[in-house]
Design an enzyme around this catalytic site. Sequence first.
Site, mmCIF file in Angstrom:
data_model
loop_
_atom_site.group_PDB
_atom_site.id
_atom_site.type_symbol
_atom_site.label_atom_id
_atom_site.label_comp_id
_atom_site.label_asym_id
_atom_site.label_seq_id
_atom_site.Cartn_x
_atom_site.Cartn_y
_atom_site.Cartn_z
ATOM 1 C CB SER A 149 -0.956 -0.047 1.192
ATOM 2 O OG SER A 149 -1.993 0.893 1.061
ATOM 3 C CG ASP A 278 -7.167 -1.832 -3.672
ATOM 4 O OD1 ASP A 278 -7.791 -1.265 -2.753
ATOM 5 O OD2 ASP A 278 -5.956 -2.080 -3.611
ATOM 6 C CG HIS A 306 -5.929 -2.091 0.110
ATOM 7 N ND1 HIS A 306 -5.332 -1.367 -0.913
ATOM 8 C CD2 HIS A 306 -5.248 -1.769 1.241
ATOM 9 C CE1 HIS A 306 -4.344 -0.641 -0.413
ATOM 10 N NE2 HIS A 306 -4.279 -0.877 0.889
#
Length: 333
Positions: A149, A278, A306
Amino acid sequence: MIDVSQSQTNSLSAFIPARGLGNPHLQTLLPRFINRRPLEVTWQALPLPDGDFVDLAWRTQPASSTATPIVAVFHGLEGSLGSSYARDILRAIEQRGWHGVLMHFRGCSGRLNRLPRSYHSGETGDARYFLSWLREQYPHAPLAAVGYSLGGNMLLKLQAEWGNVSPLRAAVSVSAPLKLDICADRINQGFSKVYERHLVKSLVAKVLAKFADHDYEQLIGLTLQQIERARTFRQFDNRFTAPIHGFADADDYYRQSSAFGYLGYIQQPALIIQAFDDPFMTPAILPDPQQLPDNVQLAVSQRGGHVGFVGGSLLRPRYWLTEAVPGYLARFL
């Protein structure tokens, strides 16, 4: 998995979600609830040149003479060793016979950092110092890195800044918000607001805790009431992230810190893993694989959420990233 050419996918397996777990929110949230095994690590505080520090979590800390590969791990926004994906990848690294070390961004290890500033999606200085330190401390060990991320966005940007002098043989980015402005808008919609509220609440709490040691009103014109009222990423970034780190505003921060515009400058092997569903972003953040350098590979799955990518079954889940990430890095280590 989208076919981005046989040479690009190579031994990377296509991700198939577990039956009944195709929903992006299930993919995103389940690992945090069903994968909670603790992990024993060795902690090390790494002093930084500006007087601050970052905390390192070593799964197995090597001797300085080691020639065994070392894989550095960078977590996501408000992540830590407590994040299931961080523990998973450290275990997978160890199973390969390598050494794994997680660098906590400033203030993310459970200890507030010393300086008024914090960390952000495009801040590569701490990781640059840490990886350079690894290179000096372990001169014979091949180095690689994986970022999740926010950590993935940062890592890709850093590799672009380093170009051909990077100490890393390869890098992997997972679920990176490659266009921060689009991601900030997307996460403020629908069920994704749940993630935003949780993350912003954590960020705000840290800033409030640091008011005792730093006069933010004098530094950046920020009052306790203003930061307490931040509910969205744009509000938080406009009021804190941008001014404390020298950006004009949130849009300026997003523009300068998004990895998307840097991808063409990466000169070492890199793999970018993303999912179409996502909930933190949209397909608009994805680069055209034909526009990427040959050394940068894009692997996009239809499902995965995600930093989820849970395969197998609900009763016997398989965390695909623990296979795909080391599998790619093994080609270079």
